[in-house]
Design a protein around this motif. Sequence first.
Motif, mmCIF file in Angstrom:
data_model
loop_
_atom_site.group_PDB
_atom_site.id
_atom_site.type_symbol
_atom_site.label_atom_id
_atom_site.label_comp_id
_atom_site.label_asym_id
_atom_site.label_seq_id
_atom_site.Cartn_x
_atom_site.Cartn_y
_atom_site.Cartn_z
ATOM 1 N N ASN A 22 -3.133 -22.109 30.787
ATOM 2 C CA ASN A 22 -2.006 -23.051 30.752
ATOM 3 C C ASN A 22 -2.469 -24.483 30.486
ATOM 4 O O ASN A 22 -2.188 -25.398 31.253
ATOM 5 N N MET A 139 2.973 -20.496 29.139
ATOM 6 C CA MET A 139 3.689 -21.657 28.599
ATOM 7 C C MET A 139 4.577 -21.210 27.436
ATOM 8 O O MET A 139 4.127 -20.508 26.533
ATOM 9 N N ASP A 240 -2.222 -26.902 33.608
ATOM 10 C CA ASP A 240 -1.487 -26.228 34.684
ATOM 11 C C ASP A 240 -0.551 -27.184 35.444
ATOM 12 O O ASP A 240 -0.584 -27.263 36.665
#
Length: 316
Positions: A22, A139, A240
Amino acid sequence: MYEYFDKIGKFMKDNKKSNKKNEFLYICDCHYGAQPVSRIDDYNSSILHKLDINLKLAQVKNIPLLIGGDLFDTPKISIHKLMDIFYLFNLYRDVEIIINRGNHSHDGHPKSSPLTMLDIAFENVIISDNNPFVCIDDMNIVLAPNETNPLLFENFINENMKYNILMTHHIIVEKPIPFEHYLIEEFKTNFDYVLLADYHLQQGIIVKDNTTFISPGALARRKNITSDIERIPSYVYFKDGVVKIETLDVVKNVFVEKVQDEKQDTSIIDNVKKMIELVDLDINSKSINDAIDIFAEKMKTDKKLINYIKERMGEL
Ligand SMILES: [Mn+2]
């Protein structure tokens, strides 16, 4: 535009794998191919260098690079310059590069543009023409190119994803400006993150309700004006849910010294104000576009020129 929404998005990786990173890098408004006369260095080499830094960083971290539109300054680019950027991209065929199409006067039309050529030539390049969204790890990156309305992408929000990210190429600003824009205050969205481009000034990170707007500002410095002279080119590093805007280690002073007379503020806004005074307009009751129309009529200005000015104003 409706055709655009019918397209099927891309799932880049096996979303079931456990070590989801991420992470991504984000830059915008590179304006490769411009020829500013006020630079003391080679402008295009400098743009390639900044792209190279970001591509290398993405490669080392093994994360995608997102480019938020206006990668090119003009679709009418020389073969020589095109070869240079192809040469650079060729060094990074292992980096996922996701590119939004910016203004048509810069990135050109899907059917005929250097951006389309990049898409054809490089399998690792994904552009907004064919992909409304790209899912990587957890994502969901939704692409809103300049020709679309950025408020019409809510249906692409994917509740199964941890992060829903809207990559725009529209003027979305915290404070009103005299050009067509969307105000962050009025921008109703359920996206977790909205990546901003098109407006070249850096606005930083702005949180409104549950949405974080991220504006690193343009990578390019084309104009010998205060905002370009003072801005340090920056990129976004998303990890993240943690967002950082990092500056690039590049030469700071890239413009020729202005002569004394030019040190006066000659921004567009001031010029428009002068123009309005000249034709004795009631500024409070008119939009900039109306003011220009009245000015054009009073000064008997060529309509083509007025249309040209209006189009260019939207690209600032
Ligand atoms: Mn731009």
